[in-house]
Design a protein around this motif. Structure first.
Motif, PDB file in Angstrom:
ATOM      1  N   LYS A  12       0.834  -1.197   0.000  1.00 24.53           N
ATOM      2  CA  LYS A  12       0.000   0.000   0.000  1.00 24.53           C
ATOM      3  C   LYS A  12       0.872   1.252   0.000  1.00 24.53           C
ATOM      4  O   LYS A  12       0.601   2.204  -0.748  1.00 24.53           O
ATOM      5  N   GLU A  21      -8.895   8.340  -1.131  1.00 26.22           N
ATOM      6  CA  GLU A  21      -8.614   7.158  -1.955  1.00 26.22           C
ATOM      7  C   GLU A  21      -9.038   5.897  -1.231  1.00 26.22           C
ATOM      8  O   GLU A  21      -9.150   5.872  -0.015  1.00 26.22           O
ATOM      9  N   THR A  41      -7.914   1.773  -1.844  1.00 24.02           N
ATOM     10  CA  THR A  41      -7.056   0.870  -2.607  1.00 24.02           C
ATOM     11  C   THR A  41      -7.284  -0.559  -2.152  1.00 24.02           C
ATOM     12  O   THR A  41      -7.316  -0.830  -0.951  1.00 24.02           O
ATOM     13  N   ARG A  80      -7.298   1.228  -7.420  1.00 24.67           N
ATOM     14  CA  ARG A  80      -7.392   2.412  -6.553  1.00 24.67           C
ATOM     15  C   ARG A  80      -8.440   3.361  -7.115  1.00 24.67           C
ATOM     16  O   ARG A  80      -8.411   3.679  -8.306  1.00 24.67           O
TER      17      ARG A  80
END
Length: 132
Positions: free
Chosen positions: A3, A78, A80, A89
């Motif tokens: 990540k 965001e 993801t 994403r």
């Protein structure tokens, strides 16, 4: 760990055309971030599919000719999801700058598809939809 690396690639992509304060935008960064054959897709009323070069060319011209100055684009949120060597994403973003002497602001949604390569995480595809 993945990540954090994906966050870094996304941040680099968003900042590739940043020319605030008179600094030169690093459009070559886009070529390094996207895998060969990657695509960029503008959704919405003017649906357009770009190769990397087709995406970069008009934006670089705006920057080189000085028509687009003090430009910045950044993620505001965001989400993801990573599964093995692929990741997806969804980002909300904002942008601002001065185009042809007129200040502007905007934003929208982007989705990026990532793949883990021997060189690390790279972008396979980007799609976006601007909001007025």
């Amino acid at each position: 760990m993945s990540k954090t690396k994906i966050d870094g690639v996304a941040a680099e992509f968003f900042s590739a055309f940043d020319n605030r304060g008179g600094k030169a935008a690093d459009v070559d960064r886009v070529r390094r971030l996207i895998v060969p054959g990657g695509v960029l897709i503008k959704a919405g009323p003017e649906f357009t599919v770009y190769t990397v070069e087709e995406f970069i060319e008009p934006r670089q011209q705006l920057l080189v000719q000085g028509r687009l100055v003090n430009f910045n684009e950044w993620e505001t949120a965001e989400r993801t999801e990573t599964v093995g060597a692929i990741a997806s994403r969804f980002s909300e973003y904002r942008k601002s700058g001065i185009l042809d002497g007129e200040p502007f602001e905007g934003g929208g949604t982007k989705t990026m598809q990532f793949v883990l390569t021997s060189d690390g995480w790279r972008i396979a595809a980007v799609s976006w939809c601007d909001r007025p």
